[in-house]
Design an enzyme around this catalytic site. Structure first.
Site, PDB file in Angstrom:
ATOM      1  N   TYR A  72      60.931  40.891  -6.982  1.00 46.14           N
ATOM      2  CA  TYR A  72      61.199  39.968  -7.869  1.00 46.14           C
ATOM      3  C   TYR A  72      61.498  40.655  -9.146  1.00 46.14           C
ATOM      4  CZ  TYR A  72      59.241  36.847  -4.500  1.00 46.14           C
ATOM      5  OH  TYR A  72      58.645  36.118  -3.295  1.00 46.14           O
TER       6      TYR A  72
ATOM      7  N   LYS B 218      54.201  42.057   9.108  1.00 46.12           N
ATOM      8  CA  LYS B 218      53.712  40.974   8.108  1.00 46.12           C
ATOM      9  C   LYS B 218      52.305  40.657   8.387  1.00 46.12           C
ATOM     10  CE  LYS B 218      54.729  36.499   6.197  1.00 46.12           C
ATOM     11  NZ  LYS B 218      55.641  35.207   6.256  1.00 46.12           N
TER      12      LYS B 218
ATOM     13  N   SER C 127      54.911  38.328  -4.120  1.00 50.88           N
ATOM     14  CA  SER C 127      54.640  37.591  -5.307  1.00 50.88           C
ATOM     15  C   SER C 127      53.298  37.847  -5.951  1.00 50.88           C
ATOM     16  CB  SER C 127      54.442  36.014  -4.891  1.00 50.88           C
ATOM     17  OG  SER C 127      53.613  35.696  -3.806  1.00 50.88           O
TER      18      SER C 127
ATOM     19  N   ARG D 146      46.958  31.387   9.014  1.00 53.08           N
ATOM     20  CA  ARG D 146      48.097  31.743   9.694  1.00 53.08           C
ATOM     21  C   ARG D 146      47.312  33.215  10.510  1.00 53.08           C
ATOM     22  NH1 ARG D 146      52.229  30.551   4.716  1.00 53.08           N
ATOM     23  NH2 ARG D 146      52.478  28.296   5.518  1.00 53.08           N
TER      24      ARG D 146
ATOM     25  N   CYS E 246      54.101  28.003  10.565  1.00 56.67           N
ATOM     26  CA  CYS E 246      55.196  28.742  10.727  1.00 56.67           C
ATOM     27  C   CYS E 246      56.347  28.526  11.791  1.00 56.67           C
ATOM     28  CB  CYS E 246      55.371  30.393  10.386  1.00 56.67           C
ATOM     29  SG  CYS E 246      54.365  31.035   8.819  1.00 56.67           S
TER      30      CYS E 246
ATOM     31  N   LYS F 286      55.456  44.181   4.964  1.00 58.87           N
ATOM     32  CA  LYS F 286      54.969  42.886   3.958  1.00 58.87           C
ATOM     33  C   LYS F 286      53.309  42.765   3.861  1.00 58.87           C
ATOM     34  CE  LYS F 286      56.134  38.181   2.485  1.00 58.87           C
ATOM     35  NZ  LYS F 286      56.914  37.242   3.090  1.00 58.87           N
TER      36      LYS F 286
END
Length: 335
Positions: free
Chosen positions: A320, A201, A281, A223, A135, A254
Site C-alpha cells: 500500500y 498464505k 494491511s 480461517r 473464503c 503473505k
C-alpha cells in the site's frame, strides 16, 4: 595481528561508498517493476479515506483514472484489485463476486482502455461477497471444497473475460489453482491470463485493517482450517509445490515481514518462478502509526523492510506504500 584486524575480517572497506553498496547487493535493487499496488474499488463513486488504513483510499470506478494516472506517469507497472460491497447483498453463493454490478467487473474494461500497458491482477476470493464471510462455500456449517473451487474458477473466468491479466486466488482452498487453470483453458484464456497463487498464505493477526475495509471478517469461527498455521514451514513448502504442479505462473507469500524465512525457502525451492510478497494491511498500519508517533523514520524503516524482502527472494512486493515509494524512486530534476 588480532583477529579483528585480519584482512578477511574487515568488512567496512567493502561498503563505505554507495556504489560499493550496490555491488554488495546486485539483485535487490528496487524499481517500479518490483512493485504492485493494491486498490480497493467500491460501488459508490468518490474517493473515500479508510480509517483503519490512514493514507489509503477506496475508489469509485470513475475515480480510478485520476487516481492512477500520476502513478503510471511515475512508472507504476501493475495493480491488484479488491472489490468492496456497500449496498449489494451478500449471500451463501457469493452471487455478486462476478455479477455485472460488481465494482471490479465494472472497473476492468475501463482500466484496460485507460491504461493499456498496465498489468491488472484481480484478487479472487469469496469472503467479501458471502453472507458468512468465509473464503469458500459452506455446506452444513463446514467448507464445501469442491463447490468452492468450482465457484472460484467461475469468478476467475468472469474476471478474465472482463479484462484481467492475472488471476490471484487468495482463498487457500485445496485444488483451486488446478480448477482455475482448467476453466481458463476451456474459456480460451490458457495462454493469455496468468495465475498468481497466494501459495503460502498464513492465518495471521496482520489482516485486521483489511477486513475492516472489505467487511470480510467471518461471521462465525475463523480461517485457521484453511489458512496456514503461522508456525508451519512444511505446509508452506507443500502448498507452493502443489500450486506449481497445478500450473500456477507465480507464487506468493503473505504476510511479508514475519515470514521472510518462508520467502527465502520458497525462492530456493522454486527459483524459476517469480515470487511475490504481500506487505499486508497490518504491516502497513504498523509502520505508518510508528512513524506518526515519532518512533521511527518511515523512509528509513520502509526502505529497510523492502530491502529485506528483496534480499530474501521477493521479485515483486505488493504494498500500500507504492505511491510513496514511486515518489522516492522518481528521478529528481537537476535544476
Amino acid at each position: 595481528m588480532s583477529k579483528s584486524t585480519l584482512p578477511s575480517h574487515i568488512l567496512h572497506s567493502g561498503f563505505f561508498h554507495p556504489v560499493l553498496r550496490s555491488w554488495q547487493a546486485p539483485n535487490v535493487e528496487l524499481t517500479p517493476n518490483n512493485l504492485m499496488f493494491p486498490l480497493f474499488i467500491g460501488e459508490e463513486q468518490g474517493v473515500v479515506p479508510l480509517p483503519s488504513m490512514p493514507g489509503v483510499f477506496r475508489y469509485g470506478c470513475s475515480n480510478l483514472k485520476d487516481a492512477l494516472q500520476p502513478l503510471v506517469d511515475k512508472g507504476l507497472k501493475s495493480i491488484l484489485l479488491f472489490g468492496v460491497l456497500s449496498h449489494l447483498p451478500k449471500d451463501e453463493k457469493a452471487s455478486h463476486a462476478d455479477s455485472v454490478k460488481n465494482p471490479v467487473m465494472m472497473a476492468l474494461p475501463r482500466l484496460r482502455n485507460w491504461f493499456p500497458n498496465l498489468v491488472i491482477a484481480c484478487d479472487v476470493c469469496l469472503c467479501s461477497y458471502t453472507s458468512h464471510g468465509h473464503c469458500g462455500l459452506m455446506k452444513d456449517g463446514v467448507l464445501d471444497n469442491e463447490a468452492s473451487i468450482a465457484r472460484i474458477a467461475e469468478v476467475a473466468v468472469s474476471y478474465a473475460n472482463a479484462g484481467a491479466h492475472i488471476i490471484a486466488p487468495s482463498d487457500m482452498m485445496d485444488g483451486r489453482v488446478g480448477a482455475i487453470k482448467e476453466y481458463l483453458i476451456k474459456a480460451g484464456f490458457g495462454n493469455r491470463v496468468a495465475v498468481l497463487s497466494y501459495s503460502a498464505k498464513f492465518a495471521s493477526g496482520f489482516y485486521g485493517p483489511f477486513r475492516s475495509v472489505t467487511k470480510s471478517a467471518p461471521v462465525f469461527s475463523d480461517r485457521k482450517c484453511y489458512q496456514l498455521p503461522p508456525g508451519s514451514q512444511g505446509l508452506a513448502a507443500r502448498a507452493c509445490s502443489r500450486d506449481v504442479e497445478e500450473g500456477c505462473d507465480m507464487l506468493m507469500v503473505k504476510p511479508g515481514l514475519p515470514y521472510l524465512d518462508i520467502v527465502k525457502k520458497t525462492k530456493e525451492n522454486h527459483p524459476e518462478y517469480p515470487l511475490f510478497v504481500f506487505q499486508v494491511s497490518g504491516e502497513y498500519a504498523m509502520l505508518y502509526h510508528a512513524a506518526k508517533a515519532g518512533a521511527l523514520d518511515l523512509k528509513q524503516a520502509l526502505e529497510e523492510v523492502l530491502l529485506a524482502m528483496r534480499r530474501a527472494g521477493a521479485d515483486c512486493i505488493i504494498t500500500y506504500f507504492t505511491p510513496l515509494i514511486l515518489d522516492w524512486l522518481a528521478p529528481k530534476s537537476k535544476y
